[in-house]
Scaffold this motif. Sequence first.
Motif, mmCIF file in Angstrom:
data_model
loop_
_atom_site.group_PDB
_atom_site.id
_atom_site.type_symbol
_atom_site.label_atom_id
_atom_site.label_comp_id
_atom_site.label_asym_id
_atom_site.label_seq_id
_atom_site.Cartn_x
_atom_site.Cartn_y
_atom_site.Cartn_z
ATOM 1 N N LEU A 34 0.824 -1.203 0.000
ATOM 2 C CA LEU A 34 0.000 0.000 0.000
ATOM 3 C C LEU A 34 0.856 1.249 0.000
ATOM 4 O O LEU A 34 0.615 2.193 -0.766
ATOM 5 C CB LEU A 34 -0.908 -0.012 1.235
ATOM 6 N N ALA A 35 1.896 1.249 0.847
ATOM 7 C CA ALA A 35 2.789 2.412 0.913
ATOM 8 C C ALA A 35 3.455 2.617 -0.440
ATOM 9 O O ALA A 35 3.584 3.750 -0.922
ATOM 10 C CB ALA A 35 3.831 2.206 2.003
ATOM 11 N N GLY A 36 3.852 1.516 -1.068
ATOM 12 C CA GLY A 36 4.471 1.629 -2.381
ATOM 13 C C GLY A 36 3.518 2.222 -3.397
ATOM 14 O O GLY A 36 3.871 3.117 -4.171
ATOM 15 N N ALA A 37 2.277 1.736 -3.383
ATOM 16 C CA ALA A 37 1.293 2.228 -4.344
ATOM 17 C C ALA A 37 1.049 3.715 -4.143
ATOM 18 O O ALA A 37 0.995 4.489 -5.101
ATOM 19 C CB ALA A 37 -0.014 1.449 -4.201
ATOM 20 N N LYS A 38 0.922 4.135 -2.905
ATOM 21 C CA LYS A 38 0.642 5.545 -2.627
ATOM 22 C C LYS A 38 1.796 6.433 -3.081
ATOM 23 O O LYS A 38 1.574 7.469 -3.719
ATOM 24 C CB LYS A 38 0.400 5.762 -1.124
ATOM 25 N N THR A 39 3.028 6.028 -2.746
ATOM 26 C CA THR A 39 4.156 6.899 -3.090
ATOM 27 C C THR A 39 4.389 6.912 -4.584
ATOM 28 O O THR A 39 4.859 7.911 -5.134
ATOM 29 C CB THR A 39 5.449 6.464 -2.363
ATOM 30 N N GLN A 40 4.057 5.815 -5.265
ATOM 31 C CA GLN A 40 4.222 5.816 -6.710
ATOM 32 C C GLN A 40 3.170 6.658 -7.402
ATOM 33 O O GLN A 40 3.416 7.232 -8.457
ATOM 34 C CB GLN A 40 4.100 4.380 -7.220
ATOM 35 N N HIS A 41 1.991 6.703 -6.813
ATOM 36 C CA HIS A 41 0.875 7.355 -7.486
ATOM 37 C C HIS A 41 1.122 8.844 -7.669
ATOM 38 O O HIS A 41 0.721 9.430 -8.660
ATOM 39 C CB HIS A 41 -0.402 7.122 -6.683
ATOM 40 N N HIS A 42 1.752 9.449 -6.710
ATOM 41 C CA HIS A 42 2.016 10.883 -6.806
ATOM 42 C C HIS A 42 3.318 11.156 -6.061
ATOM 43 O O HIS A 42 3.487 10.689 -4.941
ATOM 44 C CB HIS A 42 0.875 11.662 -6.159
ATOM 45 N N PRO A 43 4.238 11.910 -6.682
ATOM 46 C CA PRO A 43 5.549 12.096 -6.044
ATOM 47 C C PRO A 43 5.486 12.784 -4.688
ATOM 48 O O PRO A 43 6.386 12.615 -3.879
ATOM 49 C CB PRO A 43 6.311 12.965 -7.057
ATOM 50 N N GLU A 44 4.440 13.544 -4.449
ATOM 51 C CA GLU A 44 4.401 14.236 -3.156
ATOM 52 C C GLU A 44 3.512 13.557 -2.134
ATOM 53 O O GLU A 44 3.286 14.107 -1.064
ATOM 54 C CB GLU A 44 3.925 15.677 -3.369
ATOM 55 N N ASN A 45 3.015 12.375 -2.439
ATOM 56 C CA ASN A 45 2.226 11.659 -1.431
ATOM 57 C C ASN A 45 3.118 11.278 -0.272
ATOM 58 O O ASN A 45 4.257 10.865 -0.463
ATOM 59 C CB ASN A 45 1.642 10.367 -2.038
ATOM 60 N N THR A 46 2.588 11.378 0.951
ATOM 61 C CA THR A 46 3.382 10.921 2.093
ATOM 62 C C THR A 46 2.624 9.815 2.805
ATOM 63 O O THR A 46 1.394 9.771 2.795
ATOM 64 C CB THR A 46 3.638 12.066 3.092
ATOM 65 N N VAL A 47 3.399 8.911 3.407
ATOM 66 C CA VAL A 47 2.804 7.802 4.146
ATOM 67 C C VAL A 47 3.475 7.720 5.506
ATOM 68 O O VAL A 47 4.696 7.821 5.618
ATOM 69 C CB VAL A 47 3.015 6.462 3.393
ATOM 70 N N GLY A 48 2.667 7.521 6.551
ATOM 71 C CA GLY A 48 3.223 7.334 7.888
ATOM 72 C C GLY A 48 2.648 6.053 8.467
ATOM 73 O O GLY A 48 1.629 5.548 8.000
ATOM 74 N N VAL A 49 3.327 5.491 9.486
ATOM 75 C CA VAL A 49 2.847 4.248 10.096
ATOM 76 C C VAL A 49 2.757 4.406 11.595
ATOM 77 O O VAL A 49 3.647 4.994 12.233
ATOM 78 C CB VAL A 49 3.794 3.073 9.754
ATOM 79 N N LEU A 50 1.689 3.859 12.159
ATOM 80 C CA LEU A 50 1.464 3.952 13.595
ATOM 81 C C LEU A 50 1.028 2.578 14.081
ATOM 82 O O LEU A 50 0.142 1.969 13.482
ATOM 83 C CB LEU A 50 0.359 4.988 13.827
ATOM 84 N N THR A 51 1.631 2.086 15.176
ATOM 85 C CA THR A 51 1.190 0.805 15.726
ATOM 86 C C THR A 51 0.139 1.072 16.794
ATOM 87 O O THR A 51 0.293 1.967 17.620
ATOM 88 C CB THR A 51 2.355 0.033 16.371
#
Lengths: 332, 169
Positions: A34-51
């Motif tokens: 999912l993180a890969g898909a999001k970052t590939q979709h748009h160069p400025e997309n950001t992804v963070g992770v929280l447990t």
Amino acid sequence: MEATVVLVDNSEMTRNGDYAPTRFQAQADAVNLLAGAKTQHHPENTVGVLTMAGKTPQVLVTPTPDLGKVLNAMQDMKIEGDVNLATSVQIAQLALKHRQNKNQRQRIVIFVGSPIAEDKDALVKIAKKLKKNNVAVDVVSFGSEEANSDRLEAFHAAVNSNDNSHLVTVPPGTILSDMLFGTPIFMEEGAGGGGGGGEEGGAPAPRSNVVDGFDYGELGVDPTLDPELALALRVSMEEERARQAAATAAADQQGGGEATPAAGAAAVEAATPVAAAGGGEAEGMAIDAMDDDMLLQQALALSMQVEQEEMQEGGAAETPEPQQPPKDEEAK
Amino acid sequence: MAAADLNELIEWPALECLNQQPGHTVQNALKQGYREDDGLFLESDTDEQLLIHIPFNTACKLSGLVIKSTKTDQAPKKVKLFVNRPTIGFSEAADSAGVQELELSEEDVEGKQLQLKLVKFSKVNVLTLFVESNQGDEDTTVIQKLAVFGSGGDTFNVAQIKDVSKEEG
């Protein structure tokens, strides 16, 4: 353009093996994709992770466009305790509120793999607050789907605004990532149509989605902000498409040895005889269809043949095809 | 300088309104042409509160504000104004005092220009309107027109730069 915070369920319940190999592992794979898909979709997309589970929910990665950081953080995740959904969502909301680029939209993706402690009303209240603050929420329910279903449906109904939020339930025994691939969670608006075709592993798939996304989403926005970039991206995408089309056409004739550079690399190990045969034929074909793409493939084929020769000289006498030497001479 | 409608100075891409209904967005209340049409309005979604961030291209001095709503029960009542706090959320807006608080009467929402304390609004890059409650305590708040009056920052007219060396030479 979006800032996404992924909430991961790392509670003890995720040790369960009803999703191969464990709920935890299946979830980790899905999050990475999912993180890969999001970052590939748009160069400025950001992804963070929280447990979400453990003594307190913890932010492993603050929203970043760097996929490497996300993947690294996923490696270090540990299983412990029970999920605290309400607090996790609050923390995620804070993280999104303080994102660096205010133009990004806000999204939370929650992976729920264990029974939820909060009751329906509490969840609806949280959902309303999220909707008020313009945060979209995607929920992936796996593991305890039945126990959580009406609570999550109420949550989804309360947070959904104009179809920006989704609830996906994944049944046990399936591969979590595969089930998610076709859902709107992986693909953003404008890219829905292109999801079916061209899914050759993780990397090419999001890009073929984006092709449609360019026409609706990105081309719609980019011309106002950066017309040159939009044009350059579009031209390179179209070239890529043309190249892949030429490659698949060539592959049919070559017998599938070198369909794409990726497949060609694999062929070095597995189908060396086929590759050699393909290389010889490519020579002949090159004269007919001489363009950049074909030249590239040719160069690859030649370099692979050179590698083969070196392997053979090195004493790897496992491919005793008498045809090899004459064909190599032909190629030279 | 005379107070002018600062509509041209609004930075449209960064305009944000929280808790608005998808079909009834803040554009309906702010944009030229849209806001004159009473059929196009801004309506709140989950509850009656609205948080509108209006960014400007340049630092402005604000003198007046117009909030118009013909639906009297759903018209805003308590409005708090904040200056240069583009990330403020609902909870902080409710807790803080605000640069200026307006309690609107039924006359005010007919489109009268409301005076702002000039001193406090002398360098505004982002104006935030927090609509806390409405006249009739209805579930949603409706605003037909929003206008901000004042003067734009000291603009430097580049055409007026004279090349001194050319004049002398």
